[in-house]
Design a protein around this motif. Sequence first.
Motif, mmCIF file in Angstrom:
data_model
loop_
_atom_site.group_PDB
_atom_site.id
_atom_site.type_symbol
_atom_site.label_atom_id
_atom_site.label_comp_id
_atom_site.label_asym_id
_atom_site.label_seq_id
_atom_site.Cartn_x
_atom_site.Cartn_y
_atom_site.Cartn_z
ATOM 1 N N ASN A 386 0.812 -1.230 -0.038
ATOM 2 C CA ASN A 386 -0.008 0.064 0.161
ATOM 3 C C ASN A 386 0.641 1.291 0.066
ATOM 4 O OD1 ASN A 386 -3.041 -0.570 0.029
ATOM 5 N ND2 ASN A 386 -1.968 -2.027 1.479
ATOM 6 N N ARG A 387 2.022 1.189 0.620
ATOM 7 C CA ARG A 387 3.040 2.325 0.530
ATOM 8 C C ARG A 387 3.279 2.591 -0.993
ATOM 9 N NH1 ARG A 387 5.045 0.275 5.472
ATOM 10 N NH2 ARG A 387 6.684 -0.961 4.323
ATOM 11 N N TRP A 388 3.718 1.432 -1.644
ATOM 12 C CA TRP A 388 4.420 1.336 -2.789
ATOM 13 C C TRP A 388 3.058 1.899 -3.897
ATOM 14 C CZ3 TRP A 388 1.986 -1.334 -6.861
ATOM 15 C CH2 TRP A 388 2.818 -1.441 -8.057
ATOM 16 N N LEU A 389 1.778 1.626 -3.503
ATOM 17 C CA LEU A 389 0.535 1.752 -4.425
ATOM 18 C C LEU A 389 0.313 3.321 -4.405
ATOM 19 C CD1 LEU A 389 -1.451 0.955 -6.329
ATOM 20 C CD2 LEU A 389 -3.362 0.551 -4.288
ATOM 21 N N ALA A 390 0.462 3.948 -3.144
ATOM 22 C CA ALA A 390 0.350 5.543 -2.721
ATOM 23 C C ALA A 390 1.310 6.076 -3.686
ATOM 24 C CB ALA A 390 0.378 5.793 -1.537
ATOM 25 N N GLY A 391 2.537 5.584 -3.822
ATOM 26 C CA GLY A 391 3.636 6.444 -4.704
ATOM 27 C C GLY A 391 3.447 6.237 -6.124
ATOM 28 N N MET A 392 2.899 4.904 -6.586
ATOM 29 C CA MET A 392 2.601 5.019 -7.917
ATOM 30 C C MET A 392 1.439 5.770 -8.332
ATOM 31 S SD MET A 392 4.610 2.515 -9.166
ATOM 32 C CE MET A 392 4.034 1.814 -10.694
ATOM 33 N N VAL A 393 0.513 5.865 -7.507
ATOM 34 C CA VAL A 393 -0.766 6.688 -7.802
ATOM 35 C C VAL A 393 -0.298 8.238 -7.956
ATOM 36 C CG1 VAL A 393 -3.050 7.597 -7.136
ATOM 37 C CG2 VAL A 393 -2.474 5.149 -7.079
ATOM 38 N N PRO A 398 -4.280 7.264 -11.969
ATOM 39 C CA PRO A 398 -5.158 6.323 -13.022
ATOM 40 C C PRO A 398 -6.129 7.335 -13.910
ATOM 41 C CG PRO A 398 -6.262 6.291 -10.640
ATOM 42 C CD PRO A 398 -4.866 7.284 -10.481
ATOM 43 N N PRO A 399 -6.366 7.040 -14.914
ATOM 44 C CA PRO A 399 -7.240 7.776 -15.993
ATOM 45 C C PRO A 399 -8.679 8.046 -15.483
ATOM 46 C CG PRO A 399 -7.092 5.465 -16.753
ATOM 47 C CD PRO A 399 -6.198 5.566 -15.591
ATOM 48 N N ALA A 400 -9.358 9.050 -15.949
ATOM 49 C CA ALA A 400 -10.679 9.341 -15.680
ATOM 50 C C ALA A 400 -11.555 9.199 -16.889
ATOM 51 C CB ALA A 400 -10.637 10.931 -14.891
ATOM 52 N N ILE A 406 -11.158 7.379 -11.239
ATOM 53 C CA ILE A 406 -11.029 6.052 -10.340
ATOM 54 C C ILE A 406 -10.000 6.195 -9.295
ATOM 55 C CG2 ILE A 406 -10.343 3.664 -10.947
ATOM 56 C CD1 ILE A 406 -10.689 3.947 -13.893
ATOM 57 N N LYS A 407 -10.819 5.744 -8.478
ATOM 58 C CA LYS A 407 -9.933 5.851 -7.036
ATOM 59 C C LYS A 407 -9.286 4.299 -6.607
ATOM 60 C CE LYS A 407 -13.081 9.428 -4.952
ATOM 61 N NZ LYS A 407 -13.781 9.712 -3.874
ATOM 62 N N LEU A 408 -7.956 4.153 -6.317
ATOM 63 C CA LEU A 408 -7.376 3.305 -5.998
ATOM 64 C C LEU A 408 -7.340 3.102 -4.299
ATOM 65 C CD1 LEU A 408 -4.706 2.893 -8.402
ATOM 66 C CD2 LEU A 408 -6.797 1.976 -8.716
ATOM 67 N N VAL A 423 -6.362 -5.143 -6.315
ATOM 68 C CA VAL A 423 -6.590 -3.904 -6.129
ATOM 69 C C VAL A 423 -7.896 -3.664 -6.029
ATOM 70 C CG1 VAL A 423 -6.212 -1.518 -6.890
ATOM 71 C CG2 VAL A 423 -4.515 -3.372 -7.416
ATOM 72 N N MET A 424 -8.408 -3.015 -4.662
ATOM 73 C CA MET A 424 -9.668 -2.478 -4.451
ATOM 74 C C MET A 424 -9.862 -0.873 -5.082
ATOM 75 S SD MET A 424 -10.534 -5.342 -3.411
ATOM 76 C CE MET A 424 -12.336 -4.865 -2.927
ATOM 77 N N CYS A 425 -10.920 -0.894 -5.907
ATOM 78 C CA CYS A 425 -10.927 0.498 -6.365
ATOM 79 C C CYS A 425 -12.340 0.773 -6.924
ATOM 80 C CB CYS A 425 -9.887 0.413 -7.747
ATOM 81 S SG CYS A 425 -10.438 -0.593 -9.009
ATOM 82 N N SER A 426 -12.413 1.768 -7.257
ATOM 83 C CA SER A 426 -14.109 2.166 -7.658
ATOM 84 C C SER A 426 -13.713 2.259 -9.375
ATOM 85 C CB SER A 426 -14.015 3.710 -7.470
ATOM 86 O OG SER A 426 -13.302 4.571 -8.002
#
Length: 490
Positions: A386-393, A398-400, A406-408, A423-426
């Motif tokens: 999750n730390r890695w995911l926050a840095g990647m986002v 992500p596209p809109a 889209i929220k990850l 990955v839990m996302c909208s």
Amino acid sequence: MSFTLAIVGRPNVGKSTLFNRLVGKRLALVDDQPGVTRDLREGEARLADLRFTVIDTAGLEEATDESLQGRMRRLTERAVDMADICLFMIDARAGVTPADQVFAEILRKRSAHVVLAANKGEGSAADAGVIEAYSLGLGEPIRLSAEHGEGLNDLYSQLMPIADGFAERAQELAPDVDVSLDEDDEWDEDAPFVMPTAKKPMQIAVVGRPNAGKSTLINMILGEDRLLTGPEAGITRDAISLRTEWLGTHIRIFDTAGMRKKAKVQDKLEKLSVSDGLRAVKFAEVVVVLLDAAIPFEQQDLRIADLAEREGRAVIVAVNKWDIEDDKQDKLRALRESFERLLPQLRGAPLVTVSAKTGRGLDRLHDAIMRAYETWNTRVPTAALNRWLAGMVEAHPPPAPAGKRIKLRYMTQAKTRPPGFVVMCSLPDKMSESYSRYLVNGLRADFNMPGTPIRLYMRSQNDSNPFKGRKKAGPSKLRKHMKSNTERQR
């Protein structure tokens, strides 16, 4: 009470059919044409309370030269020498042939225990052949039908006293040792990573085009000429599995038939061989794609490597016949460039040069297999993910699609072998393939997972709002609701 039983006889007398019945699985290829089996195939057999190792052999031929039939005969004779009991099968419908008489004489000299079986013995058409079998001088023949399972009680009656003799001798030599066979436990795909053991060895499949040197490579790993080899293409037909210890690692290695282009595979037997090889890939944990250094990365090689990746196996690309290459440095540079360009889905997978004939490079191949196996079993902590995911986002949001962002929300690893992440996302169905590839490539680079297949799944998070999805109340419904509440209060 364990012993080894070798099934021998002329081609097309039903040896593989009986082998499949004894092991309880369709392991050996079976077809009407003679000479289907070429290599030795071993299996754990059950017959009532007997547990033993059974060996399916190639049909005995009268050739003794260096031809393919001569090499097959020598391999079968080797199985006769290593087996405790030989089950000599004849075709009861065809009767005793001159070749049967020759082979009966050979078995009488080379094997201490020979059991005679007249196969295809169902019906009156086999009566004459069963009676004729007495002339071989190997005792009373067992009337069998391997296809229908008839005569197995008689086979048990003949094997039981011989097996008891082996058990008694084993107890005299080692009275505290249990000589019964242990059954293998079920393989748990999501079990924590442990090094391979003798009970649960690493499963390795060697695949490639015909005449790439797969059988020669495995023979070199085993340290003996266990598999049939030669200059002819397409010698191997069955997917043969062998257990051994390779540089301290317990492995079970599969030799598979060469896979040609689908349009060229017309023969029924070759189709069976290819499907058997594909089944070996599905059972394997590590797949070694063996290429010919003279013609590497042909279209079929790419299809085979892509198949292994889609099946989720750890993939090693090995280039064989490296000993005959002259300009090795330039060739290796060109191979790496072609690998990166033609197989981007396996970016970072090991590329190893070997010589199956001389054995050079096998230590590098072993090291590459061990690294790929450990990577295939990688498990990443959820907090680190999750730390890695926050840095990647933050680096690349992500596209809109249609203006909807889209929220990850969070990420976790759901499985290993191969690594799978959720990955839990909208709006998971709106996530683009390019962004998923961006995340997968980031996982490979940041968590040191080069070359291994990575599975990434997008899931929507359940909303806790109980009123989500209900229609809004209109003005008329709202007034009626307020009026009814007022009346109740009165």
